[in-house]
Design a protein around this motif. Structure first.
Motif, PDB file in Angstrom:
ATOM      1  N   ILE A 167       0.839  -1.203   0.000  1.00 64.84           N
ATOM      2  CA  ILE A 167       0.000   0.000   0.000  1.00 64.84           C
ATOM      3  C   ILE A 167       0.871   1.249   0.000  1.00 64.84           C
ATOM      4  O   ILE A 167       0.664   2.168  -0.801  1.00 64.84           O
ATOM      5  N   LEU A 168       1.847   1.296   0.894  1.00 68.65           N
ATOM      6  CA  LEU A 168       2.713   2.477   0.999  1.00 68.65           C
ATOM      7  C   LEU A 168       3.436   2.769  -0.313  1.00 68.65           C
ATOM      8  O   LEU A 168       3.629   3.931  -0.680  1.00 68.65           O
ATOM      9  N   GLU A 169       3.815   1.720  -1.028  1.00 67.54           N
ATOM     10  CA  GLU A 169       4.504   1.891  -2.316  1.00 67.54           C
ATOM     11  C   GLU A 169       3.599   2.506  -3.385  1.00 67.54           C
ATOM     12  O   GLU A 169       4.090   3.094  -4.347  1.00 67.54           O
ATOM     13  N   LYS A 170       2.301   2.375  -3.238  1.00 64.06           N
ATOM     14  CA  LYS A 170       1.358   2.843  -4.259  1.00 64.06           C
ATOM     15  C   LYS A 170       0.780   4.228  -3.989  1.00 64.06           C
ATOM     16  O   LYS A 170       0.074   4.774  -4.824  1.00 64.06           O
ATOM     17  N   ILE A 171       1.072   4.811  -2.838  1.00 62.48           N
ATOM     18  CA  ILE A 171       0.529   6.136  -2.520  1.00 62.48           C
ATOM     19  C   ILE A 171       1.189   7.177  -3.424  1.00 62.48           C
ATOM     20  O   ILE A 171       2.420   7.299  -3.436  1.00 62.48           O
ATOM     21  N   PRO A 172       0.394   7.923  -4.191  1.00 61.82           N
ATOM     22  CA  PRO A 172       0.965   8.947  -5.070  1.00 61.82           C
ATOM     23  C   PRO A 172       1.675  10.045  -4.268  1.00 61.82           C
ATOM     24  O   PRO A 172       1.269  10.364  -3.145  1.00 61.82           O
ATOM     25  N   LYS A 173       2.719  10.598  -4.860  1.00 60.70           N
ATOM     26  CA  LYS A 173       3.476  11.666  -4.204  1.00 60.70           C
ATOM     27  C   LYS A 173       2.575  12.857  -3.917  1.00 60.70           C
ATOM     28  O   LYS A 173       1.680  13.173  -4.679  1.00 60.70           O
ATOM     29  N   ASN A 174       2.843  13.507  -2.822  1.00 62.11           N
ATOM     30  CA  ASN A 174       2.140  14.720  -2.385  1.00 62.11           C
ATOM     31  C   ASN A 174       0.641  14.514  -2.180  1.00 62.11           C
ATOM     32  O   ASN A 174      -0.122  15.469  -2.236  1.00 62.11           O
ATOM     33  N   SER A 175       0.244  13.290  -1.963  1.00 60.67           N
ATOM     34  CA  SER A 175      -1.165  13.008  -1.753  1.00 60.67           C
ATOM     35  C   SER A 175      -1.513  13.109  -0.270  1.00 60.67           C
ATOM     36  O   SER A 175      -0.727  12.726   0.592  1.00 60.67           O
TER      37      SER A 175
END
Length: 143
Positions: free
Chosen positions: A56-64
């Protein structure tokens, strides 16, 4: 506006039409990006949680702006929820059946003290997102 939904598991065929119906309605206000994480098959629950949390953490878009949907999160009504939709890059996370390592997530909300099936909960989330936009845009749907 962009809204991401990161969810462990996939939606089965019986729920997809309902989900798509809400996505069509939401698309008038924002784009929804669904990111599905394959559920880990692991007998050791702690290891399963650790692996799924990492994915999950790997898929979080930047600055989201990240919001984890948790039993232990803040409870709010639909009007409070609608105010969260003011953020341009928003990510909602639905963990796996055993949850996630919640220490990684600062912003947590709870829909209820009840437990819901993951399939149904994903529908509930998109319904509340649409309801939030209806509230913000004075659309009669809310009442």
């Amino acid at each position: 506006m962009k809204i991401n939904i990161i969810a462990v598991g996939s939606l089965n065929d019986k729920y997809k039409p309902i989900y798509q119906e809400y996505i069509k309605k939401i698309n008038f206000f924002a784009s929804i990006n669904l990111i599905e994480i394959k559920e880990i098959v692991e007998e050791n629950i702690e290891l399963k949680i650790k692996k799924e949390t990492k994915l999950i953490l790997e898929k979080i878009p930047k600055n989201s702006h990240v919001i984890y949907l948790s039993l232990y999160g803040k409870k709010m009504d639909s009007i409070e929820f609608s105010k969260m939709l003011d953020v341009d890059n928003l990510t909602f996370i639905i963990g796996g059946s055993n949850g996630v390592d919640e220490t990684y997530f600062l912003n947590k909300i709870s829909f209820s003290d009840l437990t819901f099936p993951h399939q149904l909960f994903r529908i509930m989330l998109v319904e509340q997102i649409f309801r939030g936009f209806a509230i913000k845009n004075n659309i009669k749907y809310h009442k």
